[in-house]
Design a protein around this motif. Structure first.
Motif, PDB file in Angstrom:
ATOM      1  N   THR A 174      41.363  29.900  57.914  1.00 52.86           N
ATOM      2  CA  THR A 174      41.956  30.766  56.894  1.00 52.86           C
ATOM      3  C   THR A 174      43.049  31.627  57.520  1.00 52.86           C
ATOM      4  O   THR A 174      43.083  31.822  58.738  1.00 52.86           O
ATOM      5  CB  THR A 174      40.904  31.685  56.245  1.00 52.86           C
ATOM      6  OG1 THR A 174      40.286  32.475  57.273  1.00 52.86           O
ATOM      7  CG2 THR A 174      39.842  30.872  55.509  1.00 52.86           C
ATOM      8  N   ARG A 211      46.547  35.825  45.935  1.00 55.81           N
ATOM      9  CA  ARG A 211      45.312  35.081  45.683  1.00 55.81           C
ATOM     10  C   ARG A 211      44.343  35.948  44.894  1.00 55.81           C
ATOM     11  O   ARG A 211      44.055  37.073  45.254  1.00 55.81           O
ATOM     12  CB  ARG A 211      44.670  34.686  47.028  1.00 55.81           C
ATOM     13  CG  ARG A 211      43.402  33.828  46.913  1.00 55.81           C
ATOM     14  CD  ARG A 211      43.739  32.420  46.500  1.00 55.81           C
ATOM     15  NE  ARG A 211      42.592  31.526  46.625  1.00 55.81           N
ATOM     16  CZ  ARG A 211      41.664  31.329  45.676  1.00 55.81           C
ATOM     17  NH1 ARG A 211      41.722  31.981  44.537  1.00 55.81           N
ATOM     18  NH2 ARG A 211      40.671  30.491  45.886  1.00 55.81           N
ATOM     19  N   ASP A 253      45.615  35.295  56.677  1.00 55.68           N
ATOM     20  CA  ASP A 253      45.683  36.531  55.891  1.00 55.68           C
ATOM     21  C   ASP A 253      46.849  36.526  54.910  1.00 55.68           C
ATOM     22  O   ASP A 253      46.882  37.334  53.977  1.00 55.68           O
ATOM     23  CB  ASP A 253      45.824  37.751  56.823  1.00 55.68           C
ATOM     24  CG  ASP A 253      44.699  37.821  57.838  1.00 55.68           C
ATOM     25  OD1 ASP A 253      43.534  37.678  57.427  1.00 55.68           O
ATOM     26  OD2 ASP A 253      44.993  38.005  59.037  1.00 55.68           O
ATOM     27  N   ALA A 254      47.824  35.657  55.142  1.00 54.17           N
ATOM     28  CA  ALA A 254      49.016  35.595  54.295  1.00 54.17           C
ATOM     29  C   ALA A 254      49.722  34.274  54.560  1.00 54.17           C
ATOM     30  O   ALA A 254      49.442  33.595  55.555  1.00 54.17           O
ATOM     31  CB  ALA A 254      49.953  36.771  54.579  1.00 54.17           C
ATOM     32  N   ALA A 255      50.657  33.923  53.680  1.00 52.36           N
ATOM     33  CA  ALA A 255      51.441  32.700  53.856  1.00 52.36           C
ATOM     34  C   ALA A 255      52.886  32.959  53.458  1.00 52.36           C
ATOM     35  O   ALA A 255      53.182  33.871  52.673  1.00 52.36           O
ATOM     36  CB  ALA A 255      50.858  31.558  53.038  1.00 52.36           C
ATOM     37  N   ALA A 296      45.113  37.940  49.325  1.00 49.85           N
ATOM     38  CA  ALA A 296      46.145  37.562  50.298  1.00 49.85           C
ATOM     39  C   ALA A 296      47.455  37.210  49.597  1.00 49.85           C
ATOM     40  O   ALA A 296      47.455  36.552  48.564  1.00 49.85           O
ATOM     41  CB  ALA A 296      45.666  36.387  51.136  1.00 49.85           C
ATOM     42  N   PHE A 324      51.303  35.353  49.245  1.00 54.88           N
ATOM     43  CA  PHE A 324      52.100  34.186  49.617  1.00 54.88           C
ATOM     44  C   PHE A 324      53.524  34.433  49.153  1.00 54.88           C
ATOM     45  O   PHE A 324      53.787  34.565  47.954  1.00 54.88           O
ATOM     46  CB  PHE A 324      51.528  32.923  48.968  1.00 54.88           C
ATOM     47  CG  PHE A 324      52.454  31.727  48.983  1.00 54.88           C
ATOM     48  CD1 PHE A 324      53.202  31.406  50.112  1.00 54.88           C
ATOM     49  CD2 PHE A 324      52.576  30.900  47.865  1.00 54.88           C
ATOM     50  CE1 PHE A 324      54.061  30.303  50.130  1.00 54.88           C
ATOM     51  CE2 PHE A 324      53.420  29.796  47.875  1.00 54.88           C
ATOM     52  CZ  PHE A 324      54.167  29.501  49.001  1.00 54.88           C
ATOM     53  N   LEU A 366      43.782  30.846  51.737  1.00 51.67           N
ATOM     54  CA  LEU A 366      43.979  32.291  51.604  1.00 51.67           C
ATOM     55  C   LEU A 366      42.764  32.953  50.974  1.00 51.67           C
ATOM     56  O   LEU A 366      42.268  32.503  49.955  1.00 51.67           O
ATOM     57  CB  LEU A 366      45.221  32.582  50.753  1.00 51.67           C
ATOM     58  CG  LEU A 366      46.562  32.111  51.318  1.00 51.67           C
ATOM     59  CD1 LEU A 366      47.674  32.353  50.309  1.00 51.67           C
ATOM     60  CD2 LEU A 366      46.871  32.801  52.648  1.00 51.67           C
ATOM     61  N   LEU A 399      47.137  26.213  49.828  1.00 53.80           N
ATOM     62  CA  LEU A 399      47.131  27.653  50.114  1.00 53.80           C
ATOM     63  C   LEU A 399      45.988  28.350  49.380  1.00 53.80           C
ATOM     64  O   LEU A 399      45.414  29.318  49.892  1.00 53.80           O
ATOM     65  CB  LEU A 399      48.478  28.267  49.727  1.00 53.80           C
ATOM     66  CG  LEU A 399      49.655  27.843  50.609  1.00 53.80           C
ATOM     67  CD1 LEU A 399      50.954  28.445  50.090  1.00 53.80           C
ATOM     68  CD2 LEU A 399      49.426  28.245  52.061  1.00 53.80           C
TER      69      LEU A 399
END
Length: 199
Positions: free
Chosen positions: A96, A198, A98-100, A129, A131, A125, A121
């Motif tokens: 996993t 998310r 924490d962010a994308a 979180a 994105f 996530l 994602l």
């Protein structure tokens, strides 16, 4: 290309500062970010240097990894691990983040691939979180500028599966993956940064 064979994209050099201005507050408290489609690696180096509190994880298809490694090796930053092999059509990392973040990938990926991007994602996530997705987008089937309309036509002539993506499609994919559009930020040269969260 530069003489040392590092890939270099002028657009990445031009847009890295305005994108960073969006990402810094968004990623202020995150620990590990997955970048999908790191391209040359220019953004990764710039953002990792500016946000030393986080680990910036590059990823891309196998063909792009050697060029990314050259940028990462030259930068020699402790928060830039080796890039991951990631194809949205294949297996995703079994971990996993924490962010994308992803930039200028949506118009290259096909619509089914964009759906798989969001689904991937959605699995990686945790709740809450963010994105951040940067690029040109249309809304309700309408382009936001003449230049984006021309760009869309050019993309589709080169590859009918590519093209500027519409927010209606992205919202549908995101909803199925458990992500909600939180911010739609206007950027230079008719681009936007879409911030999803998310659920």
């Amino acid at each position: 290309m530069q003489s040392d064979h590092k890939p270099f994209y002028p657009a990445s050099e031009e847009n890295k500062a305005p994108i960073l201005a969006v990402l810094e507050p968004l990623f202020a408290t995150v620990g590990q970010v997955l970048e999908v489609g790191s391209g040359s690696g220019q953004h990764a180096v710039h953002f990792a240097a500016a946000m030393p509190h986080l680990v910036w994880q590059c990823s891309d298809v196998d063909d792009a990894l050697p060029g990314i490694r050259l940028w990462l090796q030259e930068a020699n930053l402790p928060n830039l691990p080796a890039p991951l092999s990631l194809d949205v059509d294949g297996p995703w990392p079994a971990t996993t983040f924490d962010a994308a973040y992803s930039a200028n990938t949506a118009h290259i990926l096909s619509l089914p691939q964009m759906e798989r991007l969001f689904l991937g994602l959605g699995r990686l996530l945790p709740a809450g979180a963010p994105f951040a997705l940067y690029g040109p987008f249309s809304d309700g089937g309408v382009h936001t500028s003449d230049s984006n309309a021309r760009f869309d036509r050019m993309l589709r002539q080169q590859d009918p599966a590519s093209g500027v993506r519409d927010l209606d499609d992205l919202r549908r994919f995101a909803d199925a993956a458990g992500l909600v559009l939180e911010q739609d930020i206007a950027m230079p040269v008719n681009n936007r940064t879409l911030v999803w969260r998310r659920r």
